[in-house]
Structures are given as structure tokens and as C-alpha cells.
Design an enzyme around this catalytic site. Structure first.
Site, mmCIF file in Angstrom:
data_model
loop_
_atom_site.group_PDB
_atom_site.id
_atom_site.type_symbol
_atom_site.label_atom_id
_atom_site.label_comp_id
_atom_site.label_asym_id
_atom_site.label_seq_id
_atom_site.Cartn_x
_atom_site.Cartn_y
_atom_site.Cartn_z
ATOM 1 N N GLY A 73 42.631 38.419 53.666
ATOM 2 C CA GLY A 73 43.519 37.742 52.706
ATOM 3 C C GLY A 73 44.974 38.027 52.997
ATOM 4 O O GLY A 73 45.757 38.328 52.099
ATOM 5 N N VAL A 133 51.216 42.746 39.529
ATOM 6 C CA VAL A 133 51.974 42.518 40.772
ATOM 7 C C VAL A 133 52.295 41.028 40.826
ATOM 8 O O VAL A 133 51.375 40.199 40.770
ATOM 9 C CB VAL A 133 51.156 42.897 42.029
ATOM 10 C CG1 VAL A 133 52.035 42.856 43.269
ATOM 11 C CG2 VAL A 133 50.502 44.268 41.875
ATOM 12 N N ARG A 183 41.932 32.127 55.048
ATOM 13 C CA ARG A 183 41.377 30.770 55.130
ATOM 14 C C ARG A 183 42.377 29.764 55.679
ATOM 15 O O ARG A 183 41.986 28.750 56.251
ATOM 16 C CB ARG A 183 40.933 30.316 53.728
ATOM 17 C CG ARG A 183 39.810 31.139 53.186
ATOM 18 C CD ARG A 183 39.363 30.646 51.839
ATOM 19 N NE ARG A 183 40.326 30.917 50.780
ATOM 20 C CZ ARG A 183 40.079 30.744 49.501
ATOM 21 N NH1 ARG A 183 38.906 30.261 49.120
ATOM 22 N NH2 ARG A 183 40.997 31.015 48.597
ATOM 23 N N SER A 226 41.740 47.444 41.158
ATOM 24 C CA SER A 226 42.705 47.019 40.132
ATOM 25 C C SER A 226 42.601 47.913 38.907
ATOM 26 O O SER A 226 41.533 48.481 38.648
ATOM 27 C CB SER A 226 42.411 45.573 39.713
ATOM 28 O OG SER A 226 43.202 45.205 38.597
ATOM 29 N N THR A 267 52.607 37.982 42.499
ATOM 30 C CA THR A 267 52.238 37.323 43.761
ATOM 31 C C THR A 267 51.765 35.916 43.375
ATOM 32 O O THR A 267 52.111 35.416 42.305
ATOM 33 C CB THR A 267 51.068 38.079 44.441
ATOM 34 O OG1 THR A 267 49.955 38.076 43.526
ATOM 35 C CG2 THR A 267 51.431 39.518 44.781
ATOM 36 N N TYR A 269 36.332 39.195 35.795
ATOM 37 C CA TYR A 269 37.263 39.735 36.804
ATOM 38 C C TYR A 269 37.270 41.260 36.727
ATOM 39 O O TYR A 269 37.179 41.955 37.750
ATOM 40 C CB TYR A 269 38.675 39.172 36.617
ATOM 41 C CG TYR A 269 39.673 39.789 37.582
ATOM 42 C CD1 TYR A 269 39.589 39.537 38.949
ATOM 43 C CD2 TYR A 269 40.670 40.656 37.132
ATOM 44 C CE1 TYR A 269 40.480 40.131 39.849
ATOM 45 C CE2 TYR A 269 41.565 41.252 38.016
ATOM 46 C CZ TYR A 269 41.463 40.979 39.375
ATOM 47 O OH TYR A 269 42.332 41.578 40.269
HETATM 48 P P1 NDP Z 1 47.427 36.286 46.169
HETATM 49 O O1 NDP Z 1 46.796 35.140 45.481
HETATM 50 O O2 NDP Z 1 48.885 36.221 46.463
HETATM 51 O O3 NDP Z 1 46.648 36.637 47.513
HETATM 52 C C1 NDP Z 1 45.261 36.640 47.567
HETATM 53 C C2 NDP Z 1 44.807 36.576 49.005
HETATM 54 O O4 NDP Z 1 43.377 36.604 49.056
HETATM 55 C C3 NDP Z 1 45.244 35.279 49.669
HETATM 56 O O5 NDP Z 1 45.576 35.530 51.012
HETATM 57 C C4 NDP Z 1 43.995 34.429 49.564
HETATM 58 O O6 NDP Z 1 43.916 33.412 50.524
HETATM 59 C C5 NDP Z 1 42.942 35.490 49.823
HETATM 60 N N1 NDP Z 1 41.625 35.011 49.464
HETATM 61 C C6 NDP Z 1 41.164 34.626 48.250
HETATM 62 N N2 NDP Z 1 39.909 34.210 48.331
HETATM 63 C C7 NDP Z 1 39.546 34.324 49.638
HETATM 64 C C8 NDP Z 1 38.371 34.047 50.364
HETATM 65 N N3 NDP Z 1 37.289 33.553 49.770
HETATM 66 N N4 NDP Z 1 38.361 34.281 51.706
HETATM 67 C C9 NDP Z 1 39.455 34.782 52.314
HETATM 68 N N5 NDP Z 1 40.591 35.055 51.690
HETATM 69 C C10 NDP Z 1 40.644 34.823 50.359
HETATM 70 O O7 NDP Z 1 47.131 37.546 45.223
HETATM 71 P P2 NDP Z 1 47.369 39.118 45.445
HETATM 72 O O8 NDP Z 1 48.074 39.387 46.701
HETATM 73 O O9 NDP Z 1 47.954 39.621 44.201
HETATM 74 O O10 NDP Z 1 45.860 39.618 45.515
HETATM 75 C C11 NDP Z 1 45.364 40.454 46.549
HETATM 76 C C12 NDP Z 1 44.343 41.404 45.966
HETATM 77 O O11 NDP Z 1 44.989 42.250 45.012
HETATM 78 C C13 NDP Z 1 43.182 40.749 45.219
HETATM 79 O O12 NDP Z 1 41.999 41.429 45.547
HETATM 80 C C14 NDP Z 1 43.541 40.961 43.751
HETATM 81 O O13 NDP Z 1 42.415 40.992 42.930
HETATM 82 C C15 NDP Z 1 44.214 42.314 43.843
HETATM 83 N N6 NDP Z 1 45.080 42.662 42.731
HETATM 84 C C16 NDP Z 1 46.143 41.880 42.401
HETATM 85 C C17 NDP Z 1 46.955 42.257 41.345
HETATM 86 C C18 NDP Z 1 48.088 41.403 40.876
HETATM 87 O O14 NDP Z 1 48.556 41.603 39.732
HETATM 88 N N7 NDP Z 1 48.619 40.496 41.690
HETATM 89 C C19 NDP Z 1 46.728 43.502 40.634
HETATM 90 C C20 NDP Z 1 45.562 44.229 41.044
HETATM 91 C C21 NDP Z 1 44.793 43.831 42.086
HETATM 92 P P3 NDP Z 1 44.075 31.844 50.156
HETATM 93 O O15 NDP Z 1 45.560 31.587 50.222
HETATM 94 O O16 NDP Z 1 43.287 31.169 51.196
HETATM 95 O O17 NDP Z 1 43.524 31.654 48.769
HETATM 96 C C1 8X3 Z 2 45.224 42.255 38.566
HETATM 97 C C2 8X3 Z 2 45.918 42.999 37.496
HETATM 98 O O1 8X3 Z 2 46.006 43.354 34.994
HETATM 99 O O2 8X3 Z 2 46.211 41.077 35.820
HETATM 100 O O3 8X3 Z 2 44.048 42.893 38.946
HETATM 101 O O4 8X3 Z 2 44.095 42.205 35.862
HETATM 102 S S1 8X3 Z 2 45.529 42.372 35.971
#
Ligand code: NDP
Ligand code: 8X3
Length: 254
Positions: free
Chosen positions: A10, A186, A35, A140, A188, A153
Site C-alpha cells: 500500500g 492521521v 494496486r 491502529s 491521509t 474496522y
Molecule cells: P490511505 O488511504 O492514504 O492509504 C492506504 C493504502 O493502502 C493505499 O496505498 C491503498 O491503495 C492501499 N490499499 C488499500 N487496499 C488495498 C488492497 N486491497 N491491496 C493493496 N493495497 C491496498 O490511508 P493510510 O495511509 O492512512 O492507511 C495506511 C494504513 O494505516 C491502513 O492499514 C490503515 O488502516 C492504517 N491506519 C490509518 C490511520 C489514519 O488515521 N489514517 C490510523 C491508524 C491506522 P489504493 O490507492 O490502491 O487504494
Molecule cells: C485509524 C484511526 O481512529 O480513525 O485506524 O480508527 S481511527
């Protein structure tokens, strides 16, 4: 001297993309997976500018056959992965559990749990064989306790915690280290994805609080990866200063 090699799933956005930049500028070579080939190539170009050699693998972590094929294609210096960052993941929806969309549930479970497990199963045997490696899972704060509408989730991230702990036990006889990084809010693309593209709704998640950014988490991931070999950062909870838990967020500070 041969550079260390990190694989980041990802890597096209947010935390994964920030990790790619961080590890590249710290002297690692990269395997970035995702992807979207166009975005992967853009991340590759940035990482190469920082001096890294970069291999792009395009596949969906939910597709086990494609993941297997991609990993089987790794030869030579690309076959010995030092650090696996299991980052690919998503949240979909914030409905009450009894009103949730079952397709969204399936996507979250297939990506956050089964996708992470697939990558672990494919990469960790080589680490154990070489008696060297580090798996860093992006969990998370949502895995610590459920919050309103978080239900499935939160359950997937709770599973990430248990799966991470289980792996740590199972590789304890080797030098392989296992880490769970648990971010809070975060900013994003995460919330845009959660609300199915509704950017306005997504923006409300970060209203009144200065959230973390992808680089903040990449710094922690890199810290864990670069700790001395006898030091295993087992788990890190990383929150914005005005967030206290998954459901306690003080929104008086921008
Ligand atoms: P983004 O949406 O910015 O990034 C998510 C990434 O995961 C993208 O590159 C996305 O690719 C990829 N992805 C999703 N589904 C798939 C799949 N089936 N196969 C391959 N790649 C995939 O979000 P974040 O950077 O914030 O998220 C990254 C991780 O951090 C996640 O696991 C999320 O749960 C975790 N997280 C995020 C938090 C937040 O507040 N942002 C807090 C805590 C944890 P594509 O562009 O193709 O969808
Ligand atoms: C992402 C953080 O608090 O939105 O895992 O679930 S929260």
C-alpha cells in the site's frame, strides 16, 4: 556494502508512501506494492531521486494468487527482504453494526486481516531461514477498543494486534523482530476512502485538532526498524497530542 531492503504494501498513498520516502532517504532499497501502477511509479521516481533502487509490484493484497506470483518473481537481491511493512489497509463506513454494509465488512476483513496474513505467510519463511528480518504491521488505536461506528474496522485492527503478537511468539527463537505500530488520527486519504469519496465528510474527522501526518508514522516505523538488533519494539501507540484514545478527541485545538 549491500543495502537493506524493505517491502512496503500500500505504498501509493498516506503512511505507506511516507514510509517509502523515509526508507529511501535512509539508504534502503525498496519493493513497493499496490494496486495503482501510475501512483507506484510516481513513488518510485521520488525514492530513486533519494538514491534508492526500487522494484514495483502491482497487485491487490486480497488476491492470494497474484500476491504469490509477485513474491515468487523476486530473485537475486530482491529476494532477501529485511523489513516488511504491512501497511495496506482501509476503513469503510461508520455505520452502526446492525446497519453496516456487509460488502464493506468483507473488504475490510479481506484487506486488513487476510491480506496482511498472506504477505506475512509469503515473506516470513525467508526471514526465518536467513535468521534475519523485521515485520512491522500497521495496526491502529482502533484495535485497542471499539468506538462508535468503528465495529468491524476496530475488529480488524484488534486482529492485527493478536496476529502480530502471535507471530512474535512463533519467531521468538529466531532473530526476526515483530512490531505493531498503532496510529491514531492521521490525515491521509484514509477518511476519504472511509466515506466513499466524500471529501467534505472526511475533513470533519480532523476538524479542531491537529492530526498526525504520514511522515509522523513513517518516522516511528523507521525508528523501530533501525533499533539495535537486540531491541524489539513490540508495540507503539502514536496519537496526536489532543487525542487520548479512539473515542476521546479534544477538538478545541487546530
Ligand atoms: P490511505 O488511504 O492514504 O492509504 C492506504 C493504502 O493502502 C493505499 O496505498 C491503498 O491503495 C492501499 N490499499 C488499500 N487496499 C488495498 C488492497 N486491497 N491491496 C493493496 N493495497 C491496498 O490511508 P493510510 O495511509 O492512512 O492507511 C495506511 C494504513 O494505516 C491502513 O492499514 C490503515 O488502516 C492504517 N491506519 C490509518 C490511520 C489514519 O488515521 N489514517 C490510523 C491508524 C491506522 P489504493 O490507492 O490502491 O487504494
Ligand atoms: C485509524 C484511526 O481512529 O480513525 O485506524 O480508527 S481511527
Amino acid at each position: 556494502m549491500e543495502k537493506n531492503l524493505v517491502m512496503i504494501t500500500g505504498a501509493t498513498s498516506g503512511i505507506g508512501e511516507a514510509c517509502a520516502r523515509k526508507f529511501a532517504s535512509a539508504g534502503y532499497n525498496l519493493i513497493i506494492t499496490g494496486r495503482n501502477l501510475e501512483k507506484l511509479n510516481a513513488v518510485k521516481a521520488v525514492a530513486e531521486t533519494a538514491g534508492a533502487e526500487v522494484l514495483v509490484l502491482q497487485f491487490d493484497v486480497r488476491n492470494r494468487q497474484d500476491a504469490e506470483k509477485a513474491v515468487a518473481s523476486l530473485t537475486g537481491k530482491w529476494a532477501n527482504i529485511d523489513v516488511l511493512v504491512n501497511n495496506a489497509g482501509l476503513a469503510l463506513g461508520l455505520e452502526k453494526e446492525y446497519q453496516g454494509d456487509m460488502d464493506d465488512w468483507e473488504t475490510m476483513i479481506d484487506t486488513n486481516i487476510k491480506g496482511l496474513l498472506t504477505m506475512t505467510r509469503l515473506i516470513v519463511p525467508g526471514m526465518v531461514e536467513r535468521n534475519k528480518g523485521h515485520v512491522i504491521n500497521i495496526g491502529s488505536v482502533a484495535g485497542d477498543a471499539a468506538y462508535a461506528g468503528g465495529n468491524v474496522y476496530c475488529a480488524t485492527k484488534s486482529a492485527v494486534k493478536t496476529i502480530t503478537d502471535g507471530l512474535r511468539i512463533d519467531v521468538a527463537e529466531s532473530n526476526v523482530r515483530v512490531t505493531n505500530i498503532k496510529p491514531g488520527l492521521v490525515e491521509t486519504n484514509f477518511s476519504v476512502v472511509r466515506f466513499h469519496g466524500d471529501k467534505q465528510h472526511a475533513d470533519t474527522v480532523y476538524k479542531g485538532i491537529k492530526p498526525l501526518c504520514g511522515d509522523d508514522i513513517a518516522d516511528v516505523v523507521f525508528y523501530a526498524a533501525s533499533a539495535p538488533e537486540h531491541v524489539q519494539i513490540a508495540e507503539v501507540l502514536v496519537l496526536a497530542t489532543h487525542q487520548a484514545s479512539g473515542s476521546v478527541i479534544c477538538r478545541k485545538h487546530e
